[in-house]
Write a protein that holds these residues in place. Structure first.
Motif, mmCIF file in Angstrom:
data_model
loop_
_atom_site.group_PDB
_atom_site.id
_atom_site.type_symbol
_atom_site.label_atom_id
_atom_site.label_comp_id
_atom_site.label_asym_id
_atom_site.label_seq_id
_atom_site.Cartn_x
_atom_site.Cartn_y
_atom_site.Cartn_z
ATOM 1 N N PRO A 277 0.831 -1.194 0.000
ATOM 2 C CA PRO A 277 0.000 0.000 0.000
ATOM 3 C C PRO A 277 0.872 1.252 0.000
ATOM 4 C CG PRO A 277 -0.056 -1.057 2.149
ATOM 5 C CD PRO A 277 0.744 -1.933 1.246
ATOM 6 N N PHE A 278 0.383 2.285 -0.662
ATOM 7 C CA PHE A 278 1.112 3.548 -0.582
ATOM 8 C C PHE A 278 0.145 4.724 -0.575
ATOM 9 C CE2 PHE A 278 0.725 4.955 -4.978
ATOM 10 C CZ PHE A 278 0.537 3.774 -5.673
ATOM 11 N N PRO A 279 0.446 5.696 0.301
ATOM 12 C CA PRO A 279 -0.371 6.908 0.375
ATOM 13 C C PRO A 279 0.166 7.964 -0.593
ATOM 14 C CG PRO A 279 1.170 6.867 2.183
ATOM 15 C CD PRO A 279 1.397 5.601 1.393
ATOM 16 N N ASN A 280 -0.722 8.839 -1.035
ATOM 17 C CA ASN A 280 -0.322 9.997 -1.830
ATOM 18 C C ASN A 280 -1.407 11.063 -1.686
ATOM 19 O OD1 ASN A 280 -2.249 8.625 -3.367
ATOM 20 N ND2 ASN A 280 -1.307 9.136 -5.304
ATOM 21 N N GLU A 281 -1.196 12.214 -2.309
ATOM 22 C CA GLU A 281 -2.199 13.281 -2.348
ATOM 23 C C GLU A 281 -2.524 13.858 -0.964
ATOM 24 O OE1 GLU A 281 -3.682 14.505 -5.236
ATOM 25 O OE2 GLU A 281 -2.459 13.149 -6.408
ATOM 26 N N LEU A 282 -1.563 13.881 -0.049
ATOM 27 C CA LEU A 282 -1.801 14.414 1.296
ATOM 28 C C LEU A 282 -2.192 15.885 1.234
ATOM 29 C CD1 LEU A 282 -1.674 14.013 4.400
ATOM 30 C CD2 LEU A 282 0.715 14.727 4.258
ATOM 31 N N THR A 283 -3.244 16.249 1.949
ATOM 32 C CA THR A 283 -3.712 17.632 1.992
ATOM 33 C C THR A 283 -4.192 17.947 3.401
ATOM 34 O OG1 THR A 283 -5.168 19.257 0.923
ATOM 35 C CG2 THR A 283 -6.081 17.068 1.293
ATOM 36 N N GLU B 159 -4.218 0.488 -1.898
ATOM 37 C CA GLU B 159 -3.933 -0.767 -1.210
ATOM 38 C C GLU B 159 -4.454 -1.919 -2.058
ATOM 39 O OE1 GLU B 159 -4.278 -2.593 3.274
ATOM 40 O OE2 GLU B 159 -5.685 -1.040 2.677
ATOM 41 N N ARG B 160 -3.535 -2.714 -2.609
ATOM 42 C CA ARG B 160 -3.869 -3.819 -3.509
ATOM 43 C C ARG B 160 -4.701 -3.336 -4.699
ATOM 44 N NH1 ARG B 160 -5.443 -6.068 1.464
ATOM 45 N NH2 ARG B 160 -7.574 -6.098 0.668
ATOM 46 N N GLY B 161 -4.406 -2.131 -5.168
ATOM 47 C CA GLY B 161 -5.097 -1.583 -6.321
ATOM 48 C C GLY B 161 -6.402 -0.883 -5.987
ATOM 49 N N MET B 162 -6.879 -1.029 -4.767
ATOM 50 C CA MET B 162 -8.104 -0.330 -4.355
ATOM 51 C C MET B 162 -7.706 1.045 -3.841
ATOM 52 S SD MET B 162 -10.139 -3.455 -2.521
ATOM 53 C CE MET B 162 -8.684 -4.097 -1.688
ATOM 54 N N ARG B 163 -8.191 2.064 -4.513
ATOM 55 C CA ARG B 163 -7.818 3.439 -4.176
ATOM 56 C C ARG B 163 -8.962 4.092 -3.412
ATOM 57 N NH1 ARG B 163 -6.262 1.630 -9.094
ATOM 58 N NH2 ARG B 163 -4.094 1.937 -9.657
ATOM 59 N N ASN B 164 -8.660 4.572 -2.212
ATOM 60 C CA ASN B 164 -9.672 5.175 -1.341
ATOM 61 C C ASN B 164 -9.136 6.423 -0.674
ATOM 62 O OD1 ASN B 164 -12.255 3.523 -1.090
ATOM 63 N ND2 ASN B 164 -10.674 1.941 -1.035
ATOM 64 N N TYR C 63 -14.300 2.149 -2.097
ATOM 65 C CA TYR C 63 -14.111 1.542 -3.412
ATOM 66 C C TYR C 63 -13.442 0.187 -3.181
ATOM 67 C CZ TYR C 63 -15.122 6.309 -4.850
ATOM 68 O OH TYR C 63 -15.717 7.539 -5.025
ATOM 69 N N ARG C 64 -14.105 -0.892 -3.586
ATOM 70 C CA ARG C 64 -13.695 -2.243 -3.180
ATOM 71 C C ARG C 64 -13.070 -3.102 -4.278
ATOM 72 N NH1 ARG C 64 -16.067 -2.755 1.891
ATOM 73 N NH2 ARG C 64 -17.881 -1.442 2.180
ATOM 74 N N SER C 65 -12.725 -2.507 -5.413
ATOM 75 C CA SER C 65 -12.101 -3.323 -6.450
ATOM 76 C C SER C 65 -10.932 -2.581 -7.078
ATOM 77 C CB SER C 65 -13.133 -3.695 -7.528
ATOM 78 O OG SER C 65 -13.577 -2.540 -8.197
ATOM 79 N N ASP C 66 -10.028 -3.353 -7.636
ATOM 80 C CA ASP C 66 -8.900 -2.794 -8.376
ATOM 81 C C ASP C 66 -9.380 -2.566 -9.800
ATOM 82 O OD1 ASP C 66 -6.588 -2.101 -9.640
ATOM 83 O OD2 ASP C 66 -5.533 -3.974 -9.237
#
Length: 193
Positions: A1-7, A21-26, A43-46
């Motif tokens: 998993p990786f975070p981005n777009e911190l605001t 996280e595993r392609g699921m972007r939330n 959002y529950r799918s990649d």
């Protein structure tokens, strides 16, 4: 998993970010002083849909984001990304969700470069190479704020009091800075010197 777009919100101690996280972007949020992470969207799918342009309203009450499109390659941002070859291709959209939780609300199909007004009530964004406005809560449909402006409008920036929006009008071999006012004053064009 990786975070981005911190605001972060301009006032208070609220932050938001996107997490892949595993392609699921939330969207995740946290509030001080503990800053415990809390998942805001589900959002529950990649499905290959990026989550970008994460922005908190100045008061921290709403999170605005763009879901869909491809923003890191030579793909046209306004075209749908459909790696699963779904018969109905997902459309990029501008979304809003309350910081406290709830269902995300589609503010506009398409939409890039969202900028929330200093009052936190309206979002300016770029769609179809033009400037648009929509209430942050989606209570009214998005509307184009200018007639067709020659060139490609982009980079909207609100004045500190929220009464004007500056933007760039790219004309290919040159560009202008325009200033739009909500009081029906004609656009002021600033040419480079």
């Amino acid at each position: 998993p990786f975070p981005n777009e911190l605001t972060a919100a301009a006032t208070g101690s609220r932050i938001a970010w996107a997490l892949n996280e595993r392609g699921m972007r939330n969207i995740f949020v946290a509030e001080g002083p503990e800053f415990r992470a809390r998942q805001l969207t589900s959002y529950r799918s990649d499905d290959g849909q990026e989550v970008t342009s994460v922005t908190l309203s100045p008061d921290g009450r709403h999170v605005i984001y763009v879901r869909g499109g491809e923003h890191g390659s030579n793909w046209d941002d306004e075209l749908p990304v459909n790696p699963a070859s779904s018969p109905v291709a997902p459309k990029p959209g501008l979304w809003s969700v309350p910081f406290g939780g709830g269902e995300p609300k589609l503010l506009a199909e398409g939409g890039e470069q969202p900028e929330i007004s200093p009052r936190g009530d309206v979002v300016a964004f770029v769609k179809e190479r033009q400037l648009w406005l929509v209430p942050v809560d989606g209570s009214q449909p998005a509307r184009r704020i200018l007639g067709l402006v020659r060139g490609e409008a982009g980079s909207p920036q609100w004045s500190p009091d929220g009464s004007r929006i500056a933007f760039v009008s790219n004309r290919g071999d040159h560009a202008f800075v325009g200033i739009f006012s909500n009081d029906s004053t004609p656009i002021v064009w600033l040419a480079p010197s």
